[in-house]
Scaffold this motif. Structure first.
Motif, short mmCIF file in Angstrom:
data_model
loop_
_atom_site.label_atom_id
_atom_site.label_comp_id
_atom_site.label_asym_id
_atom_site.label_seq_id
_atom_site.Cartn_x
_atom_site.Cartn_y
_atom_site.Cartn_z
N TYR A 105 0.73 -1.29 0.09
CA TYR A 105 0.10 -0.04 -0.23
C TYR A 105 0.99 1.26 0.06
O TYR A 105 1.58 1.43 0.81
CB TYR A 105 -0.71 -0.11 1.00
N TRP A 147 5.07 -3.76 8.13
CA TRP A 147 3.63 -3.29 7.56
C TRP A 147 2.82 -4.66 7.18
O TRP A 147 3.50 -5.53 6.30
CB TRP A 147 3.66 -2.49 6.57
N VAL A 149 -1.08 -6.17 6.15
CA VAL A 149 -2.38 -6.24 6.01
C VAL A 149 -2.92 -7.73 5.83
O VAL A 149 -2.78 -8.39 4.87
CB VAL A 149 -2.96 -5.60 4.57
N SER A 153 -5.09 -8.84 1.54
CA SER A 153 -4.05 -7.91 1.54
C SER A 153 -4.15 -6.83 0.10
O SER A 153 -4.37 -7.46 -0.77
CB SER A 153 -2.55 -8.61 1.50
N ASN A 154 -3.71 -5.63 0.67
CA ASN A 154 -4.03 -4.74 -0.50
C ASN A 154 -2.28 -4.84 -1.30
O ASN A 154 -1.40 -4.54 -0.75
CB ASN A 154 -3.82 -3.35 0.28
N TRP A 182 -0.20 -3.90 12.40
CA TRP A 182 -1.45 -5.08 11.87
C TRP A 182 -2.47 -4.04 11.28
O TRP A 182 -3.32 -4.04 11.96
CB TRP A 182 -1.66 -5.89 12.95
N ASP A 183 -2.54 -3.80 9.90
CA ASP A 183 -3.46 -3.05 9.46
C ASP A 183 -4.71 -4.13 8.85
O ASP A 183 -4.70 -4.23 7.84
CB ASP A 183 -3.15 -2.14 8.18
N ASN A 184 -5.53 -4.21 9.82
CA ASN A 184 -6.58 -5.31 9.27
C ASN A 184 -7.96 -4.30 8.69
O ASN A 184 -8.92 -4.41 9.22
CB ASN A 184 -7.25 -5.90 10.73
N ALA A 185 -7.43 -3.58 7.69
CA ALA A 185 -8.37 -3.04 6.89
C ALA A 185 -9.44 -3.44 6.37
O ALA A 185 -10.80 -3.05 6.21
CB ALA A 185 -7.54 -2.21 5.80
N TYR A 186 -9.56 -4.94 5.95
CA TYR A 186 -10.44 -5.64 5.22
C TYR A 186 -10.93 -6.67 5.80
O TYR A 186 -11.27 -7.80 5.43
CB TYR A 186 -9.95 -5.89 3.80
#
Length: 397
Positions: A105, A147, A149, A153-154, A182-186
């Protein structure tokens, strides 16, 4: 990709904007949401998203409208003040670096570049980042974090396997203040049945003697409204206290009226799931259209490959499997044809894809008719760029 028709509120009413409504501005615990205070955010909203983010309510913070804002805050505070478990602010210990699974990202990469944090690419696999490489690089004390996701994952759509999560939680690192961002965006952005469940990295890290290792981020940006949502930060009690201590110096509290609006629209985890099932009904046909067009135009040609994600918001396209050096040309040709694509190289640190292969496709943005036209045009651009590259290399197109 392609032109976008703006839909009116009359066509798609948004009841979220009518809230808090006649029920008033008082939260469940009696808080007047129009007032100052409440730095942690409304407890009922944190409870509604605790399950999806796999963070206990008392270890979860609900803050502004963007998880990127909280990631930036965490990195800035690490640079200026240091982290729990560390001995000093990051720059005081010399050059620091973050591990960056690629493709990834671009906005996170831009934050590192802005703050002078070096970025070290690590290859993504279908199971998550290449953990052999991650563990090898984490033995360098200048490497302060990674980083991630972890779900859809993006842009590849990969989902981290339980073994990948376990290794991230358990691995030894030279830096005592190493952090997994831990970018759990989705987390709830599934496209179909049988949604995968991530291993609980917070509990695993604590169990392996690294309770402060993980910073969990999430938001409602792709659940409600992109610019008017709510962001979340979750971690150990020590890390939460650390973040709140810094946030308290720049704000007296978040926008709790917006938080109340959200919790009345999505009062619990079941409501979040039901809402995202409606999202999937809208988005699934778009992803199916991507695969239909690309299969028809490029399938079996050897000039491109692409991911087939089970959720999230993107498809990752690699152009010209047999030779590198085509993505920038595809984007250039598409622009000449009036098709807007993410810049080539955007999914790599510093905007430099060493193989010039990857393009991120976002089929969620244009209208369905425009998407079909844009995909046909994209496929033609891939074919043309590949033919040029093969002919220039003296190979048959």
């Amino acid at each position: 990709m392609g032109p976008v028709r703006v839909r009116s509120d009359a066509e798609h009413p948004r009841p979220l904007l009518d809230l808090p409504g006649e029920a008033g501005h008082t939260a469940r615990d009696g808080t007047d949401t129009r007032n100052y205070g409440g730095l942690r955010g409304l407890s009922e909203l944190r409870a509604a998203f605790s399950e999806a983010l796999q963070v206990p309510v008392d270890q979860l913070v609900a803050f502004g409208n963007s998880s990127l804002e909280l990631m930036y805050e965490a990195l800035v505070d690490a640079v200026l003040f240091g982290l729990p478990g560390g001995s000093a602010p990051w720059p005081r210990e010399g050059r620091t670096a973050m591990l960056c699974p690629v493709p990834g990202y671009d906005r996170r990469f831009a934050v590192c570049e802005k703050l002078g944090i070096d970025m070290i690419p690590v290859a993504m696999t279908a199971d998550g980042p290449d953990m052999d490489e991650v563990e090898r690089l984490a033995a360098d004390e200048r490497v302060k974090g990674i980083w991630c996701v972890p779900k859809y994952s993006n842009p590849t759509g990969a989902v981290y396997t339980p073994e990948t999560v376990r290794r991230l939680a358990a691995m030894e690192t030279a830096a005592r203040d190493f952090r997994v961002f831990w970018d759990n965006a989705y987390a709830v952005h599934h496209l179909g049945e049988g949604a995968p469940r991530l291993a609980d990295i917070l509990s695993l890290s604590a169990g392996h003697g690294h309770p402060d290792r993980v910073f969990v981020f999430g938001s409602t940006s792709k659940i409600t409204m992109a610019g008017s949502g709510v962001a979340f930060f979750g971690s150990s009690h020590a890390n939460v206290s650390w973040l709140l201590g810094h946030l308290s110096k720049r704000t007296i509290g978040p926008d709790k009226v917006n938080q109340l609006r959200h919790v009345r629209f999505l009062p619990d985890a079941e409501a979040v799931r039901a809402h995202m099932e409606r999202h999937a009904e809208l988005l699934r046909p778009r992803f199916e259209l991507v695969h239909t067009v690309l299969d028809k135009r490029l399938g079996g040609s050897g000039v491109a490959s692409w991911t087939r994600p089970r959720g999230g918001y993107f498809v990752s396209l690699d152009v010209l499997d047999v030779l590198d050096g085509c993505a920038a040309r595809v984007v250039e040709l598409a622009k000449e044809a009036g098709i807007a694509l993410t810049p080539a190289g955007a999914t790599f640190p510093y905007g430099k894809d060493p193989r010039d292969r990857n393009i991120r496709i976002a089929p969620t943005y244009p209208g369905r008719d425009e998407l079909g036209d844009a995909l046909e045009g994209l496929a033609l651009c891939v074919e043309l760029a590949a033919a040029e590259r093969l002919l220039a290399a003296g190979r048959p197109a």
